[in-house]
Design an enzyme around this catalytic site. Structure first.
Site, PDB file in Angstrom:
ATOM      1  N   HIS A 159     -21.636  73.896  19.638  1.00  0.00           N
ATOM      2  CA  HIS A 159     -21.143  72.532  19.812  1.00  0.00           C
ATOM      3  C   HIS A 159     -19.626  72.545  20.006  1.00  0.00           C
ATOM      4  CE1 HIS A 159     -25.069  71.302  18.174  1.00  0.00           C
ATOM      5  NE2 HIS A 159     -24.840  70.150  18.765  1.00  0.00           N
ATOM      6  N   LYS A 163     -17.000  69.029  15.939  1.00  0.00           N
ATOM      7  CA  LYS A 163     -18.177  68.823  15.073  1.00  0.00           C
ATOM      8  C   LYS A 163     -17.871  69.341  13.672  1.00  0.00           C
ATOM      9  CE  LYS A 163     -23.207  69.302  14.866  1.00  0.00           C
ATOM     10  NZ  LYS A 163     -23.347  67.855  14.567  1.00  0.00           N
TER      11      LYS A 163
END
Length: 273
Positions: A159, A163
């Site tokens: 990600h 995040k």
């Protein structure tokens, strides 16, 4: 303008996901953007939600008070942080509002609060609202039943740099799908980190690896590896709009539900496959 079947409120209106949700709500047939929320003190308060999201004027002003907009929505959509989501959950439970929850990183107490609230209101709670990811979860269950007992199973996820939780909620959902298919509890077989001298791989475990880099929207791979061959099942998201559309689809699906706890597989009817 299309006729609305459901009015939605969007939490975290100024965030990456919040803006995508606003765009999706303004574009989707049967959905009306009823309210948009931001935290108290945000510089975005007072903005037009549609203009904030780059979708044109909506007539919905970004506010910080749920109480002020309680009559403007039927379903509350929340992709924020656990502490904020639980506050919103208590409000929706008190006022009989449905919820679509895409927030990840809940501890056991937070998950229990969601389960308890679902006895009174209807909630779709999912780690990932992508249609493709939820099809993948079904495929993982089937692969695990065929290959899981003799394969080394690893889950790799990547990600963007912003995040804040790891492994991702989707990676954990993948692990739970695989473990459940093998009649195991993920807590008993998950390996979340390896460092230094670890010894040989423990049979029957499910390993996790996490990447955080750049602007990766979301990539997930489950590996079933045996001697001489391996099977990899991968999902790659290129836009958050896939999650936003799934969340709005869930809100529409909730319109006939009085209470209960559901996930995207219920919305998509995957459990009958």
């Amino acid at each position: 303008m299309h006729e609305a079947q459901i009015r939605v409120a969007i939490a975290g209106a100024g965030g990456r996901m919040g803006r995508q949700l606003i765009q999706a709500a303004m574009a989707m047939e049967g959905v009306q953007l009823g309210a948009a929320l931001e935290r108290e003190g945000s510089s975005l308060l007072g903005s037009d939600a549609g203009e904030l999201a780059g979708a044109g004027k909506s007539g919905v002003i970004v506010q910080s008070s749920l109480e002020a907009v309680k009559d403007d929505f039927d379903v509350f959509i929340d992709f924020t942080r656990p502490e904020g989501t639980l506050t919103h959950l208590a409000f929706c439970r008190q006022h009989g509002k449905g919820m679509v929850i895409g927030t990840t990183g809940f501890d056991d107490a937070g998950k229990q609060a969601i389960r308890e609230a679902s006895q009174e209101i209807a909630i779709v709670f999912a780690a990932n609202f992508s249609v493709g990811v939820n099809v993948m979860l079904k495929l993982l269950e089937k692969a695990a039943k065929v290959m899981g007992d003799y394969s080394d199973i690893e889950i790799i996820e990547a990600h963007h740099r912003h995040k804040v939780d790891a492994p991702s909620g989707t990676a954990l959902a993948m692990g739970e799908a695989i473990a459940g298919a093998l009649d195991k509890n993920l807590k008993d077989c998950a390996v979340y980190s390896r460092e230094g001298y670890t010894g040989e791989r423990v049979p029957g475990t499910i390993g996790f690896a996490t990447v955080r880099a750049g602007d990766i929207v979301g990539e997930h791979t489950a590996m079933f590896a045996d001697i001489g061959e391996r099977v990899e099942i991968t999902h790659k998201a290129s836009s958050r709009m896939t999650f936003a559309n799934g969340a709005l689809r869930s809100a529409l699906w909730l319109k006939t539900k009085k209470n209960g706890l559901f996930d995207m597989r219920d919305v998509l009817g995957l459990d009958v496959l």
